[in-house]
Design a protein around this motif. Sequence first.
Motif, PDB file in Angstrom:
ATOM      1  N   CYS A   1       0.851  -1.185   0.000  1.00  0.00           N
ATOM      2  CA  CYS A   1       0.000   0.000   0.000  1.00  0.00           C
ATOM      3  C   CYS A   1       0.892   1.243   0.000  1.00  0.00           C
ATOM      4  O   CYS A   1       2.122   1.146  -0.042  1.00  0.00           O
ATOM      5  N   HIS A   2       0.318   2.419   0.089  1.00  0.00           N
ATOM      6  CA  HIS A   2       1.139   3.626  -0.019  1.00  0.00           C
ATOM      7  C   HIS A   2       2.060   3.814   1.174  1.00  0.00           C
ATOM      8  O   HIS A   2       3.231   4.161   1.026  1.00  0.00           O
ATOM      9  N   CYS A   3       1.581   3.534   2.370  1.00  0.00           N
ATOM     10  CA  CYS A   3       2.407   3.759   3.562  1.00  0.00           C
ATOM     11  C   CYS A   3       3.281   2.549   3.892  1.00  0.00           C
ATOM     12  O   CYS A   3       4.177   2.639   4.724  1.00  0.00           O
ATOM     13  N   GLY A   4       3.026   1.409   3.270  1.00  0.00           N
ATOM     14  CA  GLY A   4       3.850   0.221   3.472  1.00  0.00           C
ATOM     15  C   GLY A   4       3.374  -0.689   4.587  1.00  0.00           C
ATOM     16  O   GLY A   4       3.973  -1.745   4.825  1.00  0.00           O
ATOM     17  N   SER A   5       2.306  -0.301   5.258  1.00  0.00           N
ATOM     18  CA  SER A   5       1.783  -1.127   6.346  1.00  0.00           C
ATOM     19  C   SER A   5       1.292  -2.483   5.838  1.00  0.00           C
ATOM     20  O   SER A   5       1.486  -3.510   6.487  1.00  0.00           O
TER      21      SER A   5
ATOM     22  N   CYS B   1      -5.857  -0.526   3.626  1.00  0.00           N
ATOM     23  CA  CYS B   1      -5.034  -0.026   4.719  1.00  0.00           C
ATOM     24  C   CYS B   1      -5.793   1.049   5.490  1.00  0.00           C
ATOM     25  O   CYS B   1      -6.277   2.014   4.900  1.00  0.00           O
TER      26      CYS B   1
ATOM     27  N   CYS C   1      -3.426   4.565   5.102  1.00  0.00           N
ATOM     28  CA  CYS C   1      -3.333   5.327   3.847  1.00  0.00           C
ATOM     29  C   CYS C   1      -4.530   5.113   2.929  1.00  0.00           C
ATOM     30  O   CYS C   1      -4.686   5.834   1.948  1.00  0.00           O
TER      31      CYS C   1
END
Length: 114
Positions: free
Chosen positions: A7-11, A69, A72
């Motif tokens: 995802c965008h934040c990497g979570s 997510c 994000c």
Amino acid sequence: MTHTGRCHCGSLAFELDGEIAEVYDCNCSMCRRRGGMLAFAAADALRETGSGTPQTYRFNTHNIAHHFCGTCGIAPYSRGVGPDGVEMACINVRCVDGIDLAALKIVQINGASL
Ligand SMILES: [Zn+2]
């Protein structure tokens, strides 16, 4: 080969086994708003490697768990059961690292009528 994505934040991160040559552009009530390009895979070809816990959205038949997510808002993958009863995964190819989106064959699917 094994793809990676997130995802965008990497979570929410993932690994996906297999080639991605063909992707699906679906016109169902969710996909036409979200704008994902989808690839389908066997359930065990997708491994969730991120540290975060996905939020989950279900609608209509509730057969598909659309994960996203909570930080994000990006939806990298879903899991569900196909028409044949087999568990499968659905990957938002836009979240795959380094993929050349313009090189993919896009197949329109009429999810709105399913
Ligand atoms: Zn995120």
